[in-house]
Design an enzyme around this catalytic site. Structure first.
Site, PDB file in Angstrom:
ATOM      1  N   PRO A   1      50.686  10.321 -12.870  1.00  0.00           N
ATOM      2  CA  PRO A   1      49.584   9.934 -13.748  1.00  0.00           C
ATOM      3  C   PRO A   1      49.664   8.494 -14.264  1.00  0.00           C
ATOM      4  O   PRO A   1      50.732   8.011 -14.622  1.00  0.00           O
ATOM      5  CB  PRO A   1      49.680  10.928 -14.914  1.00  0.00           C
ATOM      6  CG  PRO A   1      51.047  11.499 -14.838  1.00  0.00           C
ATOM      7  CD  PRO A   1      51.444  11.467 -13.394  1.00  0.00           C
ATOM      8  N   ASN A   2      48.509   7.871 -14.260  1.00  0.00           N
ATOM      9  CA  ASN A   2      48.291   6.521 -14.808  1.00  0.00           C
ATOM     10  C   ASN A   2      48.837   5.396 -13.925  1.00  0.00           C
ATOM     11  O   ASN A   2      48.632   4.221 -14.238  1.00  0.00           O
ATOM     12  CB  ASN A   2      48.864   6.394 -16.236  1.00  0.00           C
ATOM     13  CG  ASN A   2      48.288   7.431 -17.173  1.00  0.00           C
ATOM     14  OD1 ASN A   2      47.073   7.524 -17.300  1.00  0.00           O
ATOM     15  ND2 ASN A   2      49.121   8.240 -17.797  1.00  0.00           N
TER      16      ASN A   2
ATOM     17  N   ARG B   1      47.256  -1.785 -16.964  1.00  0.00           N
ATOM     18  CA  ARG B   1      47.886  -0.951 -17.976  1.00  0.00           C
ATOM     19  C   ARG B   1      49.156  -1.611 -18.505  1.00  0.00           C
ATOM     20  O   ARG B   1      50.048  -1.937 -17.710  1.00  0.00           O
ATOM     21  CB  ARG B   1      48.232   0.357 -17.261  1.00  0.00           C
ATOM     22  CG  ARG B   1      49.190   1.232 -17.946  1.00  0.00           C
ATOM     23  CD  ARG B   1      49.711   2.325 -17.023  1.00  0.00           C
ATOM     24  NE  ARG B   1      50.441   3.263 -17.836  1.00  0.00           N
ATOM     25  CZ  ARG B   1      51.430   4.012 -17.402  1.00  0.00           C
ATOM     26  NH1 ARG B   1      51.793   3.967 -16.134  1.00  0.00           N
ATOM     27  NH2 ARG B   1      52.047   4.814 -18.220  1.00  0.00           N
TER      28      ARG B   1
ATOM     29  N   TYR C   1      54.745  -2.988 -17.424  1.00  0.00           N
ATOM     30  CA  TYR C   1      54.690  -2.603 -16.007  1.00  0.00           C
ATOM     31  C   TYR C   1      54.351  -3.744 -15.053  1.00  0.00           C
ATOM     32  O   TYR C   1      54.400  -3.549 -13.839  1.00  0.00           O
ATOM     33  CB  TYR C   1      53.681  -1.457 -15.825  1.00  0.00           C
ATOM     34  CG  TYR C   1      54.070  -0.209 -16.598  1.00  0.00           C
ATOM     35  CD1 TYR C   1      55.249   0.472 -16.312  1.00  0.00           C
ATOM     36  CD2 TYR C   1      53.287   0.279 -17.638  1.00  0.00           C
ATOM     37  CE1 TYR C   1      55.630   1.596 -17.026  1.00  0.00           C
ATOM     38  CE2 TYR C   1      53.650   1.403 -18.355  1.00  0.00           C
ATOM     39  CZ  TYR C   1      54.823   2.055 -18.052  1.00  0.00           C
ATOM     40  OH  TYR C   1      55.201   3.168 -18.760  1.00  0.00           O
TER      41      TYR C   1
ATOM     42  N   ASN D   1      57.355   8.362  -8.075  1.00  0.00           N
ATOM     43  CA  ASN D   1      57.286   7.973  -9.487  1.00  0.00           C
ATOM     44  C   ASN D   1      56.443   9.033 -10.198  1.00  0.00           C
ATOM     45  O   ASN D   1      55.211   8.972 -10.153  1.00  0.00           O
ATOM     46  CB  ASN D   1      56.667   6.586  -9.667  1.00  0.00           C
ATOM     47  CG  ASN D   1      56.728   6.138 -11.127  1.00  0.00           C
ATOM     48  OD1 ASN D   1      56.989   6.953 -12.018  1.00  0.00           O
ATOM     49  ND2 ASN D   1      56.499   4.861 -11.371  1.00  0.00           N
TER      50      ASN D   1
ATOM     51  N   ALA E   1      54.834  10.044 -16.547  1.00  0.00           N
ATOM     52  CA  ALA E   1      55.168  10.805 -17.766  1.00  0.00           C
ATOM     53  C   ALA E   1      55.618  12.236 -17.461  1.00  0.00           C
ATOM     54  O   ALA E   1      56.344  12.841 -18.265  1.00  0.00           O
ATOM     55  CB  ALA E   1      53.972  10.815 -18.708  1.00  0.00           C
TER      56      ALA E   1
ATOM     57  N   GLU F   1      63.681   9.569  -7.240  1.00  0.00           N
ATOM     58  CA  GLU F   1      62.854   9.352  -8.437  1.00  0.00           C
ATOM     59  C   GLU F   1      62.882   7.866  -8.775  1.00  0.00           C
ATOM     60  O   GLU F   1      63.965   7.266  -8.866  1.00  0.00           O
ATOM     61  CB  GLU F   1      63.434  10.180  -9.601  1.00  0.00           C
ATOM     62  CG  GLU F   1      62.657  10.019 -10.892  1.00  0.00           C
ATOM     63  CD  GLU F   1      63.357  10.694 -12.073  1.00  0.00           C
ATOM     64  OE1 GLU F   1      63.937  11.791 -11.903  1.00  0.00           O
ATOM     65  OE2 GLU F   1      63.330  10.091 -13.163  1.00  0.00           O
TER      66      GLU F   1
ATOM     67  N   HIS G   1      61.313   4.588 -11.214  1.00  0.00           N
ATOM     68  CA  HIS G   1      60.568   4.101 -12.375  1.00  0.00           C
ATOM     69  C   HIS G   1      60.530   2.580 -12.357  1.00  0.00           C
ATOM     70  O   HIS G   1      61.551   1.930 -12.070  1.00  0.00           O
ATOM     71  CB  HIS G   1      61.200   4.587 -13.681  1.00  0.00           C
ATOM     72  CG  HIS G   1      61.172   6.070 -13.789  1.00  0.00           C
ATOM     73  ND1 HIS G   1      60.028   6.762 -14.063  1.00  0.00           N
ATOM     74  CD2 HIS G   1      62.139   6.991 -13.583  1.00  0.00           C
ATOM     75  CE1 HIS G   1      60.296   8.058 -14.043  1.00  0.00           C
ATOM     76  NE2 HIS G   1      61.569   8.229 -13.754  1.00  0.00           N
TER      77      HIS G   1
ATOM     78  N   ARG H   1      63.826   2.342 -23.443  1.00  0.00           N
ATOM     79  CA  ARG H   1      62.556   2.580 -24.146  1.00  0.00           C
ATOM     80  C   ARG H   1      62.690   3.757 -25.132  1.00  0.00           C
ATOM     81  O   ARG H   1      63.794   4.072 -25.562  1.00  0.00           O
ATOM     82  CB  ARG H   1      61.461   2.796 -23.094  1.00  0.00           C
ATOM     83  CG  ARG H   1      61.290   1.566 -22.177  1.00  0.00           C
ATOM     84  CD  ARG H   1      60.203   1.768 -21.167  1.00  0.00           C
ATOM     85  NE  ARG H   1      58.899   1.924 -21.812  1.00  0.00           N
ATOM     86  CZ  ARG H   1      57.825   2.416 -21.198  1.00  0.00           C
ATOM     87  NH1 ARG H   1      57.895   2.777 -19.916  1.00  0.00           N
ATOM     88  NH2 ARG H   1      56.680   2.528 -21.843  1.00  0.00           N
TER      89      ARG H   1
HETATM   90  C1  DQA Z   1      57.216   5.162 -15.657  1.00  0.00           C
HETATM   91  C2  DQA Z   1      57.980   5.473 -16.951  1.00  0.00           C
HETATM   92  C3  DQA Z   1      57.391   6.685 -17.650  1.00  0.00           C
HETATM   93  O1  DQA Z   1      58.099   6.962 -18.853  1.00  0.00           O
HETATM   94  C4  DQA Z   1      55.935   6.441 -17.992  1.00  0.00           C
HETATM   95  O2  DQA Z   1      55.358   7.594 -18.555  1.00  0.00           O
HETATM   96  C5  DQA Z   1      55.131   5.950 -16.837  1.00  0.00           C
HETATM   97  C6  DQA Z   1      55.731   4.991 -15.916  1.00  0.00           C
HETATM   98  C7  DQA Z   1      57.729   3.868 -14.990  1.00  0.00           C
HETATM   99  O3  DQA Z   1      57.465   3.720 -13.810  1.00  0.00           O
HETATM  100  O4  DQA Z   1      58.356   3.029 -15.633  1.00  0.00           O
HETATM  101  O5  DQA Z   1      53.947   6.256 -16.712  1.00  0.00           O
HETATM  102  O6  DQA Z   1      57.423   6.223 -14.756  1.00  0.00           O
END
Ligand code: DQA
Length: 143
Positions: free
Chosen positions: A10-11, A18, A23, A75, A78, A99, A101, A108
């Site tokens: 998501p996102n 964003r 990011y 990735n 959240a 995984e 990020h 964070r």
């Molecule tokens: C993320 C880190 C997550 O905590 C966050 O919710 C994201 C992006 C990252 O790529 O740094 O949406 O996965």
């Protein structure tokens, strides 16, 4: 030949717009294009999928297992911190998952320090910005 899947949660479709201080300015399309090129340069291929919906990500993991991918770069955004259902999906399949990020989640908020998924993943790469994806792809392609 390595067949890889790039999966984003998501996102991640909003990258470039964003929270650019966290990011960066790059977009998901850039990541997909760069990783496709990298996979092809190693004689492999890459499929890409992004969803804002947990169930769709689970379905894609199941399909990926049926298709027998050599590796999945994921990735989960959240959902990393909340989703037992995604954890179970990763544990249920044979294709190894890394995984990824973009940000260093450990620097964070405390709620980002926990991953529901990491212990059922092949590995985890965090905090290298766009490079996190590239490092994960290299880990599979050079394996
Ligand atoms: C993320 C880190 C997550 O905590 C966050 O919710 C994201 C992006 C990252 O790529 O740094 O949406 O996965």
């Amino acid at each position: 030949m390595s067949r890889l899947l790039l999966l984003n949660g998501p996102n991640i479709n909003l990258l470039g717009k964003r929270e650019t201080d966290v990011y960066g300015e790059f977009t998901l399309q850039t990541i997909e294009a760069e990783l496709t090129e990298l996979a092809q340069a190693h004689g492999g291929e890459l499929d890409c999928f992004q969803s804002n919906h947990e169930g769709e990500l689970i379905d894609r993991l199941h399909q990926a297992n049926e298709s027998g991918y050599d590796g999945i770069i994921f990735n989960p955004a959240a959902y990393t911190h909340t989703s037992i259902a995604l954890r179970d999906a990763i544990a249920a399949i044979n294709s190894p998952v890394i995984e990824v990020h973009i940000s260093n989640v450990h620097k964070r908020e405390a709620f980002r320090h926990q991953s529901m998924l990491a212990s059922v993943c092949y590995g985890q790469i965090v905090g290298f910005g766009k490079q996190s994806y590239r490092l994960a792809a290299q880990a599979f392609l050079e394996k």
